[in-house]
Scaffold this motif. Sequence first.
Motif, PDB file in Angstrom:
ATOM      1  N   ASP A 139       6.132  -2.409  -4.597  1.00 13.65           N
ATOM      2  CA  ASP A 139       6.188  -2.702  -3.159  1.00 13.65           C
ATOM      3  C   ASP A 139       5.109  -1.937  -2.386  1.00 13.65           C
ATOM      4  N   GLU A 140       4.893  -0.685  -2.757  1.00 10.06           N
ATOM      5  CA  GLU A 140       3.933   0.150  -2.034  1.00 10.06           C
ATOM      6  C   GLU A 140       2.484  -0.117  -2.418  1.00 10.06           C
ATOM      7  N   HIS A 141       2.245  -0.414  -3.704  1.00 11.64           N
ATOM      8  CA  HIS A 141       0.866  -0.478  -4.187  1.00 11.64           C
ATOM      9  C   HIS A 141       0.473  -1.811  -4.819  1.00 11.64           C
ATOM     10  N   GLY A 142       1.422  -2.573  -5.274  1.00 14.06           N
ATOM     11  CA  GLY A 142       1.128  -3.832  -5.944  1.00 14.06           C
ATOM     12  C   GLY A 142       1.207  -3.723  -7.454  1.00 14.06           C
ATOM     13  N   GLU A 143       1.339  -4.875  -8.089  1.00 14.33           N
ATOM     14  CA  GLU A 143       1.512  -4.919  -9.542  1.00 14.33           C
ATOM     15  C   GLU A 143       0.296  -4.391 -10.289  1.00 14.33           C
ATOM     16  N   GLU A 144      -0.908  -4.721  -9.832  1.00 15.23           N
ATOM     17  CA  GLU A 144      -2.114  -4.259 -10.522  1.00 15.23           C
ATOM     18  C   GLU A 144      -2.214  -2.741 -10.520  1.00 15.23           C
ATOM     19  N   TRP A 145      -1.864  -2.112  -9.396  1.00 13.92           N
ATOM     20  CA  TRP A 145      -1.903  -0.655  -9.316  1.00 13.92           C
ATOM     21  C   TRP A 145      -0.909  -0.062 -10.303  1.00 13.92           C
ATOM     22  N   VAL A 146       0.289  -0.625 -10.343  1.00 18.28           N
ATOM     23  CA  VAL A 146       1.313  -0.119 -11.255  1.00 18.28           C
ATOM     24  C   VAL A 146       0.810  -0.199 -12.693  1.00 18.28           C
ATOM     25  N   LEU A 147       0.218  -1.315 -13.061  1.00 16.72           N
ATOM     26  CA  LEU A 147      -0.278  -1.464 -14.428  1.00 16.72           C
ATOM     27  C   LEU A 147      -1.420  -0.494 -14.712  1.00 16.72           C
TER      28      LEU A 147
END
Length: 89
Positions: free
Chosen positions: A21-29
Amino acid sequence: MTETLADEYPEAAPYIQQAVDEHGEEWVLEHYYAKLYPLGRVIAMPDKEELPFYDPDEHDTKTEGERVEMYQAWSEYRENLRTGTKPDE
């Protein structure tokens, strides 16, 4: 977050969802092993490949050996900060 991930990792799913929610899926990956996976010391965390938005054709992952090497380097870094020494002193 898929129900399966939330069912299998009920403690970890909220942390992963908050990061998405805060950073997006790409950031999480991209930052998974540095920012989220270390929570595995206190709660069960899924491997990066288990995330519902992980695509092996688009995203890289670390091998177990690479993760161990990364965490050992971090441990040495923290120890150097704690003791005020430089590597190999």
